[in-house]
Design a protein around this motif. Sequence first.
Motif, PDB file in Angstrom:
ATOM      1  N   ASN A 151       0.823  -1.210   0.000  1.00  0.00           N
ATOM      2  CA  ASN A 151       0.000   0.000   0.000  1.00  0.00           C
ATOM      3  C   ASN A 151       0.857   1.260   0.000  1.00  0.00           C
ATOM      4  OD1 ASN A 151      -2.225  -1.837   1.801  1.00  0.00           O
ATOM      5  ND2 ASN A 151      -3.022  -0.522   0.169  1.00  0.00           N
ATOM      6  N   PRO A 152       0.579   2.207  -0.910  1.00  0.00           N
ATOM      7  CA  PRO A 152       1.258   3.507  -0.862  1.00  0.00           C
ATOM      8  C   PRO A 152       0.699   4.330   0.301  1.00  0.00           C
ATOM      9  CG  PRO A 152       0.382   3.030  -3.060  1.00  0.00           C
ATOM     10  CD  PRO A 152      -0.259   2.065  -2.112  1.00  0.00           C
ATOM     11  N   TYR A 153       1.547   5.231   0.823  1.00  0.00           N
ATOM     12  CA  TYR A 153       1.135   6.101   1.923  1.00  0.00           C
ATOM     13  C   TYR A 153       1.614   7.523   1.657  1.00  0.00           C
ATOM     14  CZ  TYR A 153       0.209   1.929   4.775  1.00  0.00           C
ATOM     15  OH  TYR A 153      -0.278   0.752   5.267  1.00  0.00           O
ATOM     16  N   PHE A 154       0.782   8.485   2.054  1.00  0.00           N
ATOM     17  CA  PHE A 154       1.182   9.886   2.056  1.00  0.00           C
ATOM     18  C   PHE A 154       0.817  10.456   3.415  1.00  0.00           C
ATOM     19  CE2 PHE A 154       0.225  14.456   1.063  1.00  0.00           C
ATOM     20  CZ  PHE A 154       1.541  14.827   0.865  1.00  0.00           C
ATOM     21  N   LYS A 155       1.832  10.935   4.133  1.00  0.00           N
ATOM     22  CA  LYS A 155       1.627  11.457   5.488  1.00  0.00           C
ATOM     23  C   LYS A 155       0.893  10.427   6.359  1.00  0.00           C
ATOM     24  CE  LYS A 155       3.283  15.572   4.388  1.00  0.00           C
ATOM     25  NZ  LYS A 155       4.578  16.082   4.898  1.00  0.00           N
ATOM     26  N   ASN A 156       1.319   9.161   6.232  1.00  0.00           N
ATOM     27  CA  ASN A 156       0.801   8.033   7.023  1.00  0.00           C
ATOM     28  C   ASN A 156      -0.629   7.629   6.675  1.00  0.00           C
ATOM     29  OD1 ASN A 156       3.190   7.731   8.574  1.00  0.00           O
ATOM     30  ND2 ASN A 156       2.557   9.448   9.874  1.00  0.00           N
ATOM     31  N   GLU A 157      -1.188   8.189   5.614  1.00  0.00           N
ATOM     32  CA  GLU A 157      -2.535   7.815   5.177  1.00  0.00           C
ATOM     33  C   GLU A 157      -2.440   6.992   3.895  1.00  0.00           C
ATOM     34  OE1 GLU A 157      -5.366   8.413   6.729  1.00  0.00           O
ATOM     35  OE2 GLU A 157      -4.428   9.568   8.347  1.00  0.00           O
ATOM     36  N   LYS A 158      -3.223   5.919   3.820  1.00  0.00           N
ATOM     37  CA  LYS A 158      -3.227   5.079   2.625  1.00  0.00           C
ATOM     38  C   LYS A 158      -3.775   5.843   1.433  1.00  0.00           C
ATOM     39  CE  LYS A 158      -3.751   0.465   4.713  1.00  0.00           C
ATOM     40  NZ  LYS A 158      -4.613  -0.747   4.758  1.00  0.00           N
ATOM     41  N   ILE A 159      -3.100   5.685   0.294  1.00  0.00           N
ATOM     42  CA  ILE A 159      -3.562   6.297  -0.948  1.00  0.00           C
ATOM     43  C   ILE A 159      -3.423   5.278  -2.071  1.00  0.00           C
ATOM     44  CG2 ILE A 159      -3.019   8.674  -0.274  1.00  0.00           C
ATOM     45  CD1 ILE A 159      -0.415   8.425  -1.815  1.00  0.00           C
ATOM     46  N   SER A 160      -3.895   5.613  -3.243  1.00  0.00           N
ATOM     47  CA  SER A 160      -3.747   4.711  -4.386  1.00  0.00           C
ATOM     48  C   SER A 160      -2.358   4.860  -4.997  1.00  0.00           C
ATOM     49  CB  SER A 160      -4.802   5.031  -5.450  1.00  0.00           C
ATOM     50  OG  SER A 160      -4.538   6.294  -6.036  1.00  0.00           O
ATOM     51  N   LEU A 161      -1.957   3.887  -5.795  1.00  0.00           N
ATOM     52  CA  LEU A 161      -0.669   3.972  -6.472  1.00  0.00           C
ATOM     53  C   LEU A 161      -0.638   5.178  -7.407  1.00  0.00           C
ATOM     54  CD1 LEU A 161       2.115   2.787  -7.125  1.00  0.00           C
ATOM     55  CD2 LEU A 161       1.015   1.387  -8.878  1.00  0.00           C
ATOM     56  N   ASN A 162      -1.709   5.371  -8.160  1.00  0.00           N
ATOM     57  CA  ASN A 162      -1.757   6.505  -9.078  1.00  0.00           C
ATOM     58  C   ASN A 162      -1.589   7.831  -8.344  1.00  0.00           C
ATOM     59  OD1 ASN A 162      -2.079   4.953 -11.367  1.00  0.00           O
ATOM     60  ND2 ASN A 162      -4.324   5.062 -11.339  1.00  0.00           N
ATOM     61  N   LYS A 163      -2.244   7.944  -7.193  1.00  0.00           N
ATOM     62  CA  LYS A 163      -2.129   9.173  -6.415  1.00  0.00           C
ATOM     63  C   LYS A 163      -0.691   9.371  -5.924  1.00  0.00           C
ATOM     64  CE  LYS A 163      -3.654  12.836  -4.302  1.00  0.00           C
ATOM     65  NZ  LYS A 163      -4.032  14.049  -5.075  1.00  0.00           N
ATOM     66  N   SER A 164      -0.048   8.293  -5.490  1.00  0.00           N
ATOM     67  CA  SER A 164       1.332   8.405  -4.995  1.00  0.00           C
ATOM     68  C   SER A 164       2.274   8.876  -6.102  1.00  0.00           C
ATOM     69  CB  SER A 164       1.809   7.068  -4.427  1.00  0.00           C
ATOM     70  OG  SER A 164       2.023   6.105  -5.439  1.00  0.00           O
ATOM     71  N   LEU A 165       2.047   8.387  -7.321  1.00  0.00           N
ATOM     72  CA  LEU A 165       2.888   8.790  -8.454  1.00  0.00           C
ATOM     73  C   LEU A 165       2.631  10.250  -8.837  1.00  0.00           C
ATOM     74  CD1 LEU A 165       2.642   5.556 -10.630  1.00  0.00           C
ATOM     75  CD2 LEU A 165       4.478   6.219  -9.071  1.00  0.00           C
ATOM     76  N   GLU A 166       1.373  10.668  -8.746  1.00  0.00           N
ATOM     77  CA  GLU A 166       1.040  12.066  -9.038  1.00  0.00           C
ATOM     78  C   GLU A 166       1.710  13.001  -8.033  1.00  0.00           C
ATOM     79  OE1 GLU A 166      -3.188  12.219  -8.956  1.00  0.00           O
ATOM     80  OE2 GLU A 166      -3.446  11.081 -10.827  1.00  0.00           O
ATOM     81  N   ILE A 167       1.703  12.606  -6.764  1.00  0.00           N
ATOM     82  CA  ILE A 167       2.346  13.432  -5.727  1.00  0.00           C
ATOM     83  C   ILE A 167       3.848  13.513  -5.983  1.00  0.00           C
ATOM     84  CG2 ILE A 167       2.923  13.537  -3.265  1.00  0.00           C
ATOM     85  CD1 ILE A 167       0.181  12.235  -2.718  1.00  0.00           C
ATOM     86  N   LEU A 168       4.445  12.387  -6.349  1.00  0.00           N
ATOM     87  CA  LEU A 168       5.881  12.364  -6.622  1.00  0.00           C
ATOM     88  C   LEU A 168       6.233  13.317  -7.768  1.00  0.00           C
ATOM     89  CD1 LEU A 168       8.744  11.252  -6.295  1.00  0.00           C
ATOM     90  CD2 LEU A 168       8.083   9.327  -7.765  1.00  0.00           C
ATOM     91  N   VAL A 169       5.486  13.231  -8.865  1.00  0.00           N
ATOM     92  CA  VAL A 169       5.761  14.091 -10.020  1.00  0.00           C
ATOM     93  C   VAL A 169       5.567  15.565  -9.654  1.00  0.00           C
ATOM     94  CG1 VAL A 169       4.959  14.744 -12.318  1.00  0.00           C
ATOM     95  CG2 VAL A 169       5.257  12.322 -11.735  1.00  0.00           C
ATOM     96  N   GLU A 170       4.495  15.847  -8.923  1.00  0.00           N
ATOM     97  CA  GLU A 170       4.228  17.224  -8.515  1.00  0.00           C
ATOM     98  C   GLU A 170       5.365  17.782  -7.659  1.00  0.00           C
ATOM     99  OE1 GLU A 170       1.024  19.659  -5.720  1.00  0.00           O
ATOM    100  OE2 GLU A 170       0.491  17.682  -6.518  1.00  0.00           O
ATOM    101  N   LYS A 171       5.852  16.974  -6.707  1.00  0.00           N
ATOM    102  CA  LYS A 171       6.948  17.415  -5.843  1.00  0.00           C
ATOM    103  C   LYS A 171       8.225  17.630  -6.643  1.00  0.00           C
ATOM    104  CE  LYS A 171       7.315  17.945  -2.077  1.00  0.00           C
ATOM    105  NZ  LYS A 171       7.210  19.179  -1.246  1.00  0.00           N
ATOM    106  N   LEU A 172       8.508  16.729  -7.574  1.00  0.00           N
ATOM    107  CA  LEU A 172       9.717  16.861  -8.384  1.00  0.00           C
ATOM    108  C   LEU A 172       9.659  18.112  -9.276  1.00  0.00           C
ATOM    109  CD1 LEU A 172      10.275  13.133  -9.438  1.00  0.00           C
ATOM    110  CD2 LEU A 172      11.743  14.477  -7.925  1.00  0.00           C
ATOM    111  N   LYS A 173       8.473  18.394  -9.820  1.00  0.00           N
ATOM    112  CA  LYS A 173       8.331  19.563 -10.706  1.00  0.00           C
ATOM    113  C   LYS A 173       8.383  20.881  -9.940  1.00  0.00           C
ATOM    114  CE  LYS A 173       6.019  17.432 -14.648  1.00  0.00           C
ATOM    115  NZ  LYS A 173       4.854  17.428 -15.569  1.00  0.00           N
ATOM    116  N   SER A 174       8.079  20.843  -8.659  1.00  0.00           N
ATOM    117  CA  SER A 174       8.071  22.076  -7.862  1.00  0.00           C
ATOM    118  C   SER A 174       9.338  22.236  -7.026  1.00  0.00           C
ATOM    119  CB  SER A 174       6.849  22.102  -6.941  1.00  0.00           C
ATOM    120  OG  SER A 174       6.900  21.016  -6.020  1.00  0.00           O
ATOM    121  N   THR A 175      10.310  21.347  -7.222  1.00  0.00           N
ATOM    122  CA  THR A 175      11.552  21.374  -6.442  1.00  0.00           C
ATOM    123  C   THR A 175      12.742  21.595  -7.370  1.00  0.00           C
ATOM    124  OG1 THR A 175      10.595  19.798  -4.860  1.00  0.00           O
ATOM    125  CG2 THR A 175      12.976  20.113  -4.774  1.00  0.00           C
TER     126      THR A 175
END
Length: 568
Positions: A54-78
């Motif tokens: 299971n993927p997690y964001f801030k200790n909350e379960k999320i979907s794989l697609n959501k985890s990948l979207e968060i990763l891309v968003e963070k990389l593009k804003s960093t």
Amino acid sequence: MSLNNKVACPLDCFDACEAVYENSNFRGSKEHKVTNGKMCVNFANLLKEDFLVNPYFKNEKISLNKSLEILVEKLKSTNPKKTLYYKGAGNLGIMQSAPKTFFAKYGSVLTQGSLCDGAGDVGLTLGRGRNVNPPIQKLIDSDVIICWGRNFSVTSPHMYNLVKDKTFITIDPLRTSIAKKSELHIQLNPKTDYELALLFSKYLSENNLEDKEFIEKYSSGVKEFLNIVNKKDIKSYLQTIGITNLELEKFFEIIKNKKVSIMVGIGIQKYFEGSQIIRTIDSFAAYLGIHNKDAGGLWYLADSAYGYDKPLKASPLKRVDLPEVDFGEYDLVFIQGANPVVSAPNTKKVVDGLKKSFVVFYGTVLNDTSIYADLIIPSSDFLSKKDLRLSYGHELKTFSNAVKTKNENTITEYELTSYLNDAFSFEKLDKEESILDYYINHKVKDSSFIDNFKFIEDIKIKNLYEDKKSSQFYLVMAKRKQNLNSQFKSDDKLYLHPNSGFKEGSFVKVSSPYGEANFIVALSEDIKDNSCLAYAGNKKANYLNTYKSDELSSSAIFQEVLVNIELS
């Protein structure tokens, strides 16, 4: 039997064994020369792992697609220069290097060096031009096997099983499992391995036992090497090393007129001058005459990729020494298959740094490091993806098939890299099948023949025993059977000799110039009374170690420390 039910063990150990999946069960492959039909504890423990699904964001379960979207968003804003890609060695499959190619193109800082074998690799390469082991058959055909700083029966159970009826000599500050099976155990003082190699070479020289043919035909620098050898007399060597003349004589009595192999472990090079130490041992091996023979040789952690091109090559703009990483310097840290909170030196610095960064953890299991992750992305486990394993212990390679269905919430290294390349419009990877086919079909020439050996010509090593106070202890770290580095169940006790003055079960505070930690004492006569032992994976031991790199290989130092111990 179908070849599609074979899997390669991905674990970071010498044997790189092969298993067969049949009738919902695993067995050791009989077709793999090293595995030889047998299973080991490490592989059995791996099968018991609670794989992350299971993927997690801030200790909350999320979907794989959501985890990948968060990763891309963070990389593009960093800012890419403020990101770090940090890869571990928990899985040594070829395809594990795919994400590194993306982060190099993206502009992340990558690491260089090793937490394991880097100094030894450089030392051997300086002497030989490359770090390549002899074929495994030469080990099988030898008469005597010297285990120098390597607990061979524990760290290489499959390879050991092929030669268990040979005569063994162990050189180690610890009375290890292989030492108890050996005809001779030379229990030297820590960080005196290079002096023992010089002593052995002096004995050969004084008794006219050197391999003149190899020296004259294939080597250079022997006169300078002998100048180093002769700086001390035999009595002085014996005193600093902590052994007797009887042990010296017995060593040469055992190996006389025998085909000799030397199995070198990583413990001997866990020092600032580790490259010099292993190069001195290899110089003794050359002087003795075990290279370029029909049987025998010297084995270490070889460069498993030697002789291959690199379809997954990464060319980053900047690298940082692996042990010197300060996670707090980066806005985003991507950690793949690693557990630096336990495995990296100077644990307090590691933890403090992780708390300051946005941490992405990508792996198959939760560990001490994933606790500090903001985003957790599950990697598909080794049973559900194709890969290929090269070995640093021998020349064999093993293809690994997907024998189980992949969990839909996990993603392979190749899939993740392809997703990120698409998101950033980067050049696509070669097809996964073509990358694997290259490694499967490419035949590597045996490059273990040494045609230009360079003896070590100068030694500058700081001797710990010259600085050691009588109340201090050498810190020694070693492998154990029940866990593999930080994987599986750790042993967090500190082991001391009964003569240390401490009692079994005592609570002690151990301090060094780099930090301190509390331990429970366990007593053992297998340790010298001037030393203390912490097994690899001990969750507290690296609070005591420096994050300083060694002198040549940008690698970690884990035993370059004297510690004070007091009741807590």
